[in-house]
Every structure is written in structure tokens, then in C-alpha cells.
Write a protein that holds these residues in place. Structure first.
Motif, PDB file in Angstrom:
ATOM      1  N   GLU A   1      44.242  60.824  32.631  1.00 52.89           N
ATOM      2  CA  GLU A   1      42.950  60.421  32.069  1.00 52.89           C
ATOM      3  C   GLU A   1      42.671  58.948  32.365  1.00 52.89           C
ATOM      4  OE1 GLU A   1      40.629  60.020  27.791  1.00 52.89           O
ATOM      5  OE2 GLU A   1      42.598  60.993  27.847  1.00 52.89           O
ATOM      6  N   ALA A   2      43.705  58.115  32.234  1.00 47.85           N
ATOM      7  CA  ALA A   2      43.538  56.687  32.527  1.00 47.85           C
ATOM      8  C   ALA A   2      43.185  56.478  34.000  1.00 47.85           C
ATOM      9  CB  ALA A   2      44.804  55.918  32.155  1.00 47.85           C
ATOM     10  N   HIS A   3      43.830  57.210  34.886  1.00 52.01           N
ATOM     11  CA  HIS A   3      43.509  57.092  36.313  1.00 52.01           C
ATOM     12  C   HIS A   3      42.072  57.541  36.593  1.00 52.01           C
ATOM     13  CE1 HIS A   3      48.003  57.097  37.685  1.00 52.01           C
ATOM     14  NE2 HIS A   3      47.618  55.955  37.157  1.00 52.01           N
ATOM     15  N   LEU A   4      41.630  58.594  35.899  1.00 56.23           N
ATOM     16  CA  LEU A   4      40.250  59.047  36.026  1.00 56.23           C
ATOM     17  C   LEU A   4      39.285  57.958  35.544  1.00 56.23           C
ATOM     18  CD1 LEU A   4      38.152  61.309  36.536  1.00 56.23           C
ATOM     19  CD2 LEU A   4      38.545  62.043  34.181  1.00 56.23           C
ATOM     20  N   ASN A   5      39.601  57.349  34.401  1.00 57.10           N
ATOM     21  CA  ASN A   5      38.767  56.261  33.872  1.00 57.10           C
ATOM     22  C   ASN A   5      38.760  55.061  34.812  1.00 57.10           C
ATOM     23  OD1 ASN A   5      38.109  57.778  31.638  1.00 57.10           O
ATOM     24  ND2 ASN A   5      39.741  56.944  30.377  1.00 57.10           N
ATOM     25  N   PHE A   6      39.897  54.805  35.447  1.00 55.47           N
ATOM     26  CA  PHE A   6      39.974  53.733  36.441  1.00 55.47           C
ATOM     27  C   PHE A   6      38.994  53.998  37.581  1.00 55.47           C
ATOM     28  CE2 PHE A   6      41.597  51.749  40.262  1.00 55.47           C
ATOM     29  CZ  PHE A   6      41.993  50.493  39.840  1.00 55.47           C
ATOM     30  N   ARG A   7      38.942  55.257  38.042  1.00 51.57           N
ATOM     31  CA  ARG A   7      38.025  55.611  39.127  1.00 51.57           C
ATOM     32  C   ARG A   7      36.562  55.457  38.697  1.00 51.57           C
ATOM     33  NH1 ARG A   7      42.163  59.261  40.148  1.00 51.57           N
ATOM     34  NH2 ARG A   7      41.162  61.023  39.114  1.00 51.57           N
ATOM     35  N   VAL A   8      36.273  55.744  37.428  1.00 53.95           N
ATOM     36  CA  VAL A   8      34.920  55.543  36.914  1.00 53.95           C
ATOM     37  C   VAL A   8      34.549  54.057  37.004  1.00 53.95           C
ATOM     38  CG1 VAL A   8      33.469  55.615  34.838  1.00 53.95           C
ATOM     39  CG2 VAL A   8      34.912  57.575  35.419  1.00 53.95           C
ATOM     40  N   LEU A   9      35.483  53.183  36.590  1.00 54.45           N
ATOM     41  CA  LEU A   9      35.226  51.733  36.706  1.00 54.45           C
ATOM     42  C   LEU A   9      34.968  51.350  38.154  1.00 54.45           C
ATOM     43  CD1 LEU A   9      37.848  49.972  34.382  1.00 54.45           C
ATOM     44  CD2 LEU A   9      35.457  50.450  33.905  1.00 54.45           C
ATOM     45  N   GLU A  10      35.761  51.921  39.042  1.00 49.16           N
ATOM     46  CA  GLU A  10      35.620  51.618  40.464  1.00 49.16           C
ATOM     47  C   GLU A  10      34.242  52.051  40.965  1.00 49.16           C
ATOM     48  OE1 GLU A  10      38.686  51.770  44.159  1.00 49.16           O
ATOM     49  OE2 GLU A  10      38.548  53.591  42.940  1.00 49.16           O
ATOM     50  N   GLU A  11      33.818  53.273  40.604  1.00 55.22           N
ATOM     51  CA  GLU A  11      32.523  53.788  41.044  1.00 55.22           C
ATOM     52  C   GLU A  11      31.362  52.963  40.486  1.00 55.22           C
ATOM     53  OE1 GLU A  11      32.508  57.886  39.856  1.00 55.22           O
ATOM     54  OE2 GLU A  11      34.141  58.396  41.233  1.00 55.22           O
ATOM     55  N   LYS A  12      31.508  52.483  39.240  1.00 52.93           N
ATOM     56  CA  LYS A  12      30.456  51.699  38.603  1.00 52.93           C
ATOM     57  C   LYS A  12      30.433  50.249  39.091  1.00 52.93           C
ATOM     58  CE  LYS A  12      28.466  54.381  35.483  1.00 52.93           C
ATOM     59  NZ  LYS A  12      27.009  54.546  35.418  1.00 52.93           N
ATOM     60  N   GLY A  13      31.482  49.830  39.798  1.00 56.36           N
ATOM     61  CA  GLY A  13      31.555  48.445  40.268  1.00 56.36           C
ATOM     62  C   GLY A  13      32.038  47.474  39.204  1.00 56.36           C
ATOM     63  N   TYR A  14      32.852  47.975  38.250  1.00 60.12           N
ATOM     64  CA  TYR A  14      33.334  47.136  37.146  1.00 60.12           C
ATOM     65  C   TYR A  14      34.782  46.677  37.316  1.00 60.12           C
ATOM     66  CZ  TYR A  14      29.277  48.990  34.537  1.00 60.12           C
ATOM     67  OH  TYR A  14      28.029  49.342  34.111  1.00 60.12           O
ATOM     68  N   LEU A  15      35.404  46.997  38.446  1.00 58.32           N
ATOM     69  CA  LEU A  15      36.807  46.592  38.619  1.00 58.32           C
ATOM     70  C   LEU A  15      36.969  45.080  38.625  1.00 58.32           C
ATOM     71  CD1 LEU A  15      38.540  49.027  41.151  1.00 58.32           C
ATOM     72  CD2 LEU A  15      38.821  48.859  38.674  1.00 58.32           C
ATOM     73  N   HIS A  16      35.915  44.349  39.003  1.00 56.57           N
ATOM     74  CA  HIS A  16      36.010  42.882  38.980  1.00 56.57           C
ATOM     75  C   HIS A  16      36.277  42.386  37.550  1.00 56.57           C
ATOM     76  CE1 HIS A  16      31.828  43.402  37.723  1.00 56.57           C
ATOM     77  NE2 HIS A  16      31.869  42.166  37.257  1.00 56.57           N
ATOM     78  N   LEU A  17      35.775  43.130  36.547  1.00 57.46           N
ATOM     79  CA  LEU A  17      36.036  42.742  35.152  1.00 57.46           C
ATOM     80  C   LEU A  17      37.500  42.971  34.784  1.00 57.46           C
ATOM     81  CD1 LEU A  17      32.819  44.198  33.489  1.00 57.46           C
ATOM     82  CD2 LEU A  17      33.397  41.772  33.746  1.00 57.46           C
ATOM     83  N   LEU A  18      38.062  44.064  35.279  1.00 54.47           N
ATOM     84  CA  LEU A  18      39.479  44.336  35.011  1.00 54.47           C
ATOM     85  C   LEU A  18      40.361  43.306  35.712  1.00 54.47           C
ATOM     86  CD1 LEU A  18      41.465  46.252  33.611  1.00 54.47           C
ATOM     87  CD2 LEU A  18      41.415  47.684  35.659  1.00 54.47           C
ATOM     88  N   GLU A  19      39.931  42.857  36.879  1.00 56.73           N
ATOM     89  CA  GLU A  19      40.665  41.804  37.587  1.00 56.73           C
ATOM     90  C   GLU A  19      40.512  40.463  36.872  1.00 56.73           C
ATOM     91  OE1 GLU A  19      40.914  39.876  42.069  1.00 56.73           O
ATOM     92  OE2 GLU A  19      39.725  41.681  41.717  1.00 56.73           O
ATOM     93  N   LYS A  20      39.316  40.191  36.403  1.00 53.05           N
ATOM     94  CA  LYS A  20      39.032  38.930  35.708  1.00 53.05           C
ATOM     95  C   LYS A  20      39.744  38.865  34.359  1.00 53.05           C
ATOM     96  CE  LYS A  20      34.843  36.308  34.455  1.00 53.05           C
ATOM     97  NZ  LYS A  20      33.367  36.414  34.364  1.00 53.05           N
ATOM     98  N   TYR A  21      39.824  40.001  33.676  1.00 54.60           N
ATOM     99  CA  TYR A  21      40.433  40.076  32.341  1.00 54.60           C
ATOM    100  C   TYR A  21      41.529  41.135  32.318  1.00 54.60           C
ATOM    101  CZ  TYR A  21      35.956  37.837  31.356  1.00 54.60           C
ATOM    102  OH  TYR A  21      34.867  37.005  31.390  1.00 54.60           O
ATOM    103  N   PRO A  22      42.703  40.842  32.887  1.00 50.13           N
ATOM    104  CA  PRO A  22      43.795  41.821  32.802  1.00 50.13           C
ATOM    105  C   PRO A  22      44.196  42.028  31.347  1.00 50.13           C
ATOM    106  CG  PRO A  22      44.586  39.730  33.690  1.00 50.13           C
ATOM    107  CD  PRO A  22      43.093  39.601  33.557  1.00 50.13           C
ATOM    108  N   ASN A  23      44.698  43.191  31.041  1.00 48.84           N
ATOM    109  CA  ASN A  23      45.080  43.515  29.667  1.00 48.84           C
ATOM    110  C   ASN A  23      46.071  42.478  29.144  1.00 48.84           C
ATOM    111  OD1 ASN A  23      45.249  44.864  27.253  1.00 48.84           O
ATOM    112  ND2 ASN A  23      46.486  46.546  28.027  1.00 48.84           N
ATOM    113  N   PRO A  24      45.728  41.769  28.066  1.00 47.81           N
ATOM    114  CA  PRO A  24      46.634  40.751  27.537  1.00 47.81           C
ATOM    115  C   PRO A  24      47.940  41.366  27.047  1.00 47.81           C
ATOM    116  CG  PRO A  24      44.465  40.592  26.499  1.00 47.81           C
ATOM    117  CD  PRO A  24      44.488  41.864  27.281  1.00 47.81           C
ATOM    118  N   SER A  25      48.965  40.551  27.006  1.00 46.66           N
ATOM    119  CA  SER A  25      50.274  41.039  26.537  1.00 46.66           C
ATOM    120  C   SER A  25      50.415  40.926  25.022  1.00 46.66           C
ATOM    121  CB  SER A  25      51.391  40.251  27.227  1.00 46.66           C
ATOM    122  OG  SER A  25      51.263  38.876  26.927  1.00 46.66           O
ATOM    123  N   VAL A  26      49.357  40.504  24.326  1.00 47.89           N
ATOM    124  CA  VAL A  26      49.402  40.372  22.865  1.00 47.89           C
ATOM    125  C   VAL A  26      49.705  41.742  22.257  1.00 47.89           C
ATOM    126  CG1 VAL A  26      48.138  39.707  20.787  1.00 47.89           C
ATOM    127  CG2 VAL A  26      47.714  38.510  22.936  1.00 47.89           C
ATOM    128  N   GLY A  27      50.730  41.819  21.430  1.00 45.99           N
ATOM    129  CA  GLY A  27      51.128  43.088  20.827  1.00 45.99           C
ATOM    130  C   GLY A  27      52.015  43.924  21.726  1.00 45.99           C
TER     131      GLY A  27
END
Length: 199
Positions: A38-64
Motif C-alpha cells: 500500500e505504501a509503494h502504491l501511495n508512493f506511485r500516486v505522489l510520483e504521478e501527482k508530481g509531489y515527490l519533490h516534497l518528500l525529498e524536501k521533507y524526509p520523514n523525521p526521526s522523531v519518535g
């Protein structure tokens, strides 16, 4: 709950041996394969929408210390991908309609993931997070770790305020408002209301 998540107790997820064990158990027992797919599918949705730059700009923080999926040079969880998608939609559809210094209310904010991402996108924004006390305690920790210089109004400040109006909110970066104090909030102080799961 976020996916993937650890279900076996008393092991620290930063231990390399633990991570190897978990990955082997996923392969053998198939546990959480659906969540990973499911996460990989959601990743592809981000890619199709052109939002991967946001994931690159804001990688998941290690907090918690989240149990991240590592894929194509990115690290994320399912929940994190969902909020990156929402921030992409926010930037496209909503942000142009907001004033220069917007005040955004998130009802059912949990630990403040969406608010933290929007704050990084629009530093001048102010955020009111409404939830039950325990998630707001986690939000205080999460937001203070991500934004060490941020001014955060916690329970004490909210309790001492006669009302939570625009002037009060603009004194802080984040206002953590327990549902028991929600009636103090002046409705004309808010520019945008968000809710993603709880309604």
C-alpha cells in the motif's frame, strides 16, 4: 495507527539485529506485506501527482524513531506519504486563497504531522491543534523537536487565556488546544479548518 509498525514488545527498533529479524519475519510470514505494498502504491500516486519533490524536501523525521520504509532513496511511512500528498494538494488548491499569515486549525491533529509540514512550507503560518490531551502532549514533543525555536502554547497558556482569539494565536507558532477548552476559540480567528480522519 501508522504502517509499518512493530508488534513485538521489549525490543528497541534502532537495534540493527532487530531490524534484520523483522525483515526476515516479513519475508517468511508475510506480515505487513499488504501495508508495504500500500505504501509503494501511495508512493506511485505522489510520483504521478508530481509531489515527490516534497518528500525529498521533507524526509520523514526521526522523531519518535518511526519504522520507516526505505525505497528509491526515500524514507517514509504510510501516514507520512498521506500527509505529503495532502500538503501537495494544500499548495495547489488552498494556499493561493489564504492570507499572507494564515491561521490554520487542525481538528483531530494527533501529534501535529500536517501542521508541521505546512509550517515548513509557510513559515509565517500559525497553527491551532485540537485533540485530546495525550496526542497533544506528543504534539508538543514532536513540534518542539522539529522547531526548537518555536513558541508553543500548551495546556497552561490555553487554560489561563480568557479566550483564544487571533491576537492570542499570533503570539505563538503553535497553539495546542484540548477539546475541553475548544469553546474558548473565537471562530473568526481561523482562516482554514482541516480534518483528515476523526470526522
Amino acid at each position: 495507527l501508522d504502517e509499518p509498525r512493530i508488534t513485538i514488545r521489549n525490543f528497541h527498533i534502532d537495534n540493527w539485529l532487530w531490524r534484520v529479524f523483522i525483515r526476515i519475519s516479513y519475508v517468511i510470514r508475510g506480515r505487513k506485506r499488504g501495508a508495504i505494498k500500500e505504501a509503494h502504491l501511495n508512493f506511485r500516486v505522489l510520483e504521478e501527482k508530481g509531489y515527490l519533490h516534497l518528500l525529498e524536501k521533507y524526509p520523514n523525521p526521526s522523531v519518535g524513531k518511526p519504522f520507516n520504509i526505505h525505497y528509491r532513496g526515500y524514507r517514509f511511512t504510510n501516514r507520512y506519504l498521506r500527509h505529503i500528498y495532502l500538503v501537495g494538494l494544500f499548495n495547489e488548491r488552498v494556499a493561493p486563497l489564504l492570507p499572507e499569515n494564515p491561521i490554520i486549525l487542525d481538528i483531530g491533529s494527533s501529534y501535529g504531522l500536517f501542521s508541521s509540514l505546512v509550517k515548513q512550507e509557510r513559515l509565517e503560518s500559525r497553527h491551532v491543534l485540537v485533540d485530546m490531551p495525550i496526542p497533544l502532549l506528543l504534539a508538543h514533543y514532536y513540534l518542539q523537536t522539529l522547531f526548537p525555536n518555536a513558541k508553543i502554547a500548551g495546556f497552561k497558556e490555553a487554560a489561563n487565556a480568557e479566550k483564544i482569539d487571533r491576537k492570542f494565536i499570533e503570539s505563538y507558532d503553535f497553539v495546542l488546544l484540548p477539546i475541553s477548552m475548544y469553546e474558548k476559540l473565537e471562530s473568526d480567528s481561523i482562516d482554514l479548518v482541516t480534518n483528515f480522519v476523526s470526522f
